[in-house]
Scaffold this active site. Structure first.
Site, PDB file in Angstrom:
ATOM      1  N   ASP A   8      87.243  11.547  55.846  1.00  0.00           N
ATOM      2  CA  ASP A   8      87.131  12.210  57.145  1.00  0.00           C
ATOM      3  C   ASP A   8      88.464  11.982  57.855  1.00  0.00           C
ATOM      4  OD1 ASP A   8      86.183  13.402  59.503  1.00  0.00           O
ATOM      5  OD2 ASP A   8      85.402  11.496  60.246  1.00  0.00           O
ATOM      6  N   GLU A  58      87.133  16.467  54.426  1.00  0.00           N
ATOM      7  CA  GLU A  58      86.591  17.358  55.447  1.00  0.00           C
ATOM      8  C   GLU A  58      87.730  18.102  56.120  1.00  0.00           C
ATOM      9  OE1 GLU A  58      82.904  16.798  58.176  1.00  0.00           O
ATOM     10  OE2 GLU A  58      84.638  15.936  59.216  1.00  0.00           O
ATOM     11  N   ASP A  60      83.321   7.380  61.533  1.00  0.00           N
ATOM     12  CA  ASP A  60      84.301   7.930  60.593  1.00  0.00           C
ATOM     13  C   ASP A  60      83.916   7.606  59.150  1.00  0.00           C
ATOM     14  OD1 ASP A  60      86.251   8.908  62.646  1.00  0.00           O
ATOM     15  OD2 ASP A  60      86.294   6.779  63.117  1.00  0.00           O
TER      16      ASP A  60
END
Length: 170
Positions: free
Chosen positions: A9, A68, A141
Protein backbone atom coordinates in the site's frame (compact mmCIF):
# COMPACT_ATOMS: atom_id res chain seq x y z
CA UNK A 1 2.50 -25.59 -4.48
CA UNK A 2 1.56 -22.12 -3.32
CA UNK A 3 2.99 -18.73 -4.00
CA UNK A 4 4.38 -15.99 -1.76
CA UNK A 5 3.03 -12.52 -2.53
CA UNK A 6 4.19 -9.16 -1.18
CA UNK A 7 1.27 -6.74 -1.04
CA UNK A 8 2.09 -3.04 -0.91
CA UNK A 9 0.00 0.00 0.00
CA UNK A 10 2.18 2.86 -1.29
CA UNK A 11 2.61 6.11 0.56
CA UNK A 12 5.23 8.83 0.50
CA UNK A 13 5.41 8.98 4.33
CA UNK A 14 3.99 5.62 5.37
CA UNK A 15 4.03 2.55 3.14
CA UNK A 16 2.31 -0.63 4.23
CA UNK A 17 3.60 -4.04 3.30
CA UNK A 18 2.29 -7.54 3.87
CA UNK A 19 3.57 -10.95 2.86
CA UNK A 20 0.97 -13.67 2.33
CA UNK A 21 1.78 -17.27 1.47
CA UNK A 22 -0.65 -19.58 -0.21
CA UNK A 23 -0.41 -23.20 0.84
CA UNK A 24 -3.04 -25.45 2.36
CA UNK A 25 -4.38 -22.15 3.72
CA UNK A 26 -3.47 -18.49 3.40
CA UNK A 27 -0.85 -17.39 5.90
CA UNK A 28 0.42 -13.90 6.74
CA UNK A 29 4.17 -14.26 7.21
CA UNK A 30 5.12 -10.63 7.76
CA UNK A 31 3.55 -7.19 7.73
CA UNK A 32 4.33 -3.70 8.84
CA UNK A 33 4.92 -0.13 7.80
CA UNK A 34 7.88 1.65 6.27
CA UNK A 35 7.94 5.18 7.66
CA UNK A 36 9.81 8.18 6.26
CA UNK A 37 10.09 11.47 8.13
CA UNK A 38 7.83 14.17 6.71
CA UNK A 39 10.58 16.70 7.32
CA UNK A 40 12.83 15.03 4.73
CA UNK A 41 12.86 16.24 1.13
CA UNK A 42 10.91 14.02 -1.24
CA UNK A 43 14.05 12.48 -2.79
CA UNK A 44 15.34 11.45 0.65
CA UNK A 45 11.96 9.93 1.57
CA UNK A 46 11.87 7.98 -1.71
CA UNK A 47 15.44 6.79 -1.16
CA UNK A 48 14.53 5.58 2.33
CA UNK A 49 11.43 3.79 1.04
CA UNK A 50 13.47 2.19 -1.76
CA UNK A 51 16.17 0.96 0.65
CA UNK A 52 13.61 -0.49 3.07
CA UNK A 53 11.58 -2.11 0.26
CA UNK A 54 14.64 -3.74 -1.31
CA UNK A 55 15.65 -5.12 2.09
CA UNK A 56 12.15 -6.57 2.57
CA UNK A 57 12.11 -8.12 -0.91
CA UNK A 58 15.57 -9.62 -0.38
CA UNK A 59 14.70 -10.93 3.09
CA UNK A 60 11.28 -12.45 2.32
CA UNK A 61 11.87 -13.48 -1.32
CA UNK A 62 8.30 -13.10 -2.61
CA UNK A 63 7.55 -14.63 -5.99
CA UNK A 64 5.12 -11.89 -6.96
CA UNK A 65 4.33 -8.32 -5.89
CA UNK A 66 0.87 -6.73 -5.76
CA UNK A 67 0.58 -2.95 -5.46
CA UNK A 68 -2.41 -0.73 -4.83
CA UNK A 69 -2.86 2.09 -7.34
CA UNK A 70 -3.49 5.62 -6.07
CA UNK A 71 -7.13 6.60 -5.52
CA UNK A 72 -8.14 8.67 -8.54
CA UNK A 73 -10.37 11.00 -6.52
CA UNK A 74 -7.43 12.28 -4.47
CA UNK A 75 -5.98 15.71 -5.17
CA UNK A 76 -3.27 16.08 -7.81
CA UNK A 77 -0.48 16.62 -5.29
CA UNK A 78 -1.42 13.42 -3.42
CA UNK A 79 -1.63 11.40 -6.64
CA UNK A 80 1.84 12.60 -7.66
CA UNK A 81 3.36 11.69 -4.27
CA UNK A 82 1.67 8.27 -4.24
CA UNK A 83 2.73 7.65 -7.83
CA UNK A 84 6.34 8.43 -6.95
CA UNK A 85 6.23 6.02 -4.00
CA UNK A 86 4.57 3.38 -6.17
CA UNK A 87 7.30 3.87 -8.78
CA UNK A 88 9.96 3.09 -6.17
CA UNK A 89 8.22 -0.21 -5.39
CA UNK A 90 7.86 -1.04 -9.09
CA UNK A 91 11.57 -0.36 -9.62
CA UNK A 92 12.63 -2.54 -6.69
CA UNK A 93 10.44 -5.39 -7.96
CA UNK A 94 11.60 -4.99 -11.58
CA UNK A 95 15.25 -5.13 -10.53
CA UNK A 96 14.51 -8.53 -9.00
CA UNK A 97 12.53 -9.61 -12.08
CA UNK A 98 9.40 -10.09 -9.96
CA UNK A 99 6.04 -9.95 -11.68
CA UNK A 100 3.93 -7.03 -10.47
CA UNK A 101 0.16 -6.68 -10.50
CA UNK A 102 -1.64 -3.45 -9.73
CA UNK A 103 -5.12 -3.07 -8.25
CA UNK A 104 -7.37 -0.10 -7.59
CA UNK A 105 -8.66 0.41 -4.05
CA UNK A 106 -12.16 -0.58 -5.22
CA UNK A 107 -10.83 -3.82 -6.77
CA UNK A 108 -9.14 -4.71 -3.48
CA UNK A 109 -12.30 -4.01 -1.48
CA UNK A 110 -14.49 -5.98 -3.90
CA UNK A 111 -12.13 -8.97 -3.82
CA UNK A 112 -11.75 -9.06 -0.04
CA UNK A 113 -15.02 -7.59 1.24
CA UNK A 114 -17.27 -8.31 -1.77
CA UNK A 115 -18.15 -4.59 -1.74
CA UNK A 116 -16.14 -1.78 -3.34
CA UNK A 117 -17.27 0.74 -0.74
CA UNK A 118 -16.29 -1.27 2.35
CA UNK A 119 -14.89 0.72 5.27
CA UNK A 120 -11.27 0.34 6.35
CA UNK A 121 -12.48 -1.24 9.59
CA UNK A 122 -14.55 -3.86 7.75
CA UNK A 123 -11.70 -4.57 5.34
CA UNK A 124 -9.25 -5.12 8.22
CA UNK A 125 -11.73 -7.41 9.97
CA UNK A 126 -12.13 -9.55 6.85
CA UNK A 127 -8.34 -9.65 6.32
CA UNK A 128 -7.92 -10.88 9.91
CA UNK A 129 -10.56 -13.57 9.36
CA UNK A 130 -9.10 -14.73 6.03
CA UNK A 131 -5.59 -14.95 7.50
CA UNK A 132 -6.73 -16.33 10.89
CA UNK A 133 -5.05 -13.51 12.82
CA UNK A 134 -6.02 -13.34 16.50
CA UNK A 135 -4.94 -9.78 17.15
CA UNK A 136 -5.66 -6.49 15.40
CA UNK A 137 -3.23 -5.40 12.70
CA UNK A 138 -1.25 -2.51 14.18
CA UNK A 139 -1.59 -0.10 11.24
CA UNK A 140 -4.13 0.66 8.54
CA UNK A 141 -1.30 0.70 6.00
CA UNK A 142 -0.23 -2.86 6.86
CA UNK A 143 -3.85 -4.05 6.85
CA UNK A 144 -4.35 -2.49 3.42
CA UNK A 145 -1.17 -4.15 2.13
CA UNK A 146 -2.34 -7.56 3.37
CA UNK A 147 -5.67 -6.89 1.63
CA UNK A 148 -3.82 -6.14 -1.62
CA UNK A 149 -1.92 -9.43 -1.34
CA UNK A 150 -5.19 -11.30 -0.67
CA UNK A 151 -6.85 -9.59 -3.65
CA UNK A 152 -3.99 -10.76 -5.86
CA UNK A 153 -4.18 -14.33 -4.60
CA UNK A 154 -7.97 -14.41 -5.11
CA UNK A 155 -7.50 -13.07 -8.66
CA UNK A 156 -4.84 -15.75 -9.34
CA UNK A 157 -7.19 -18.47 -8.14
CA UNK A 158 -9.99 -17.17 -10.34
CA UNK A 159 -7.67 -17.03 -13.37
CA UNK A 160 -6.55 -20.62 -12.73
CA UNK A 161 -10.15 -21.87 -12.48
CA UNK A 162 -11.12 -20.05 -15.67
CA UNK A 163 -8.06 -21.43 -17.49
CA UNK A 164 -8.98 -24.99 -16.45
CA UNK A 165 -12.55 -24.49 -17.64
CA UNK A 166 -11.35 -23.08 -20.96
CA UNK A 167 -9.19 -26.15 -21.65
CA UNK A 168 -10.92 -29.14 -19.99
CA UNK A 169 -8.74 -31.68 -21.81
CA UNK A 170 -5.46 -30.19 -20.62
Amino acid sequence: MGVRVMGVDPGSYRMGYGLVEEGASLTATAWGTIEAKKSLPVEARLSHIYTEMTQLLDRWQPQEVAVEDPFVGANHRSILALGQAQGVVLLAAAQRKLPVSRYSPAQVKRAVADYGGATKERLEELVRIALRLDTPIESNDAADALAVALCHLYQRRLAQVLARQASPGA
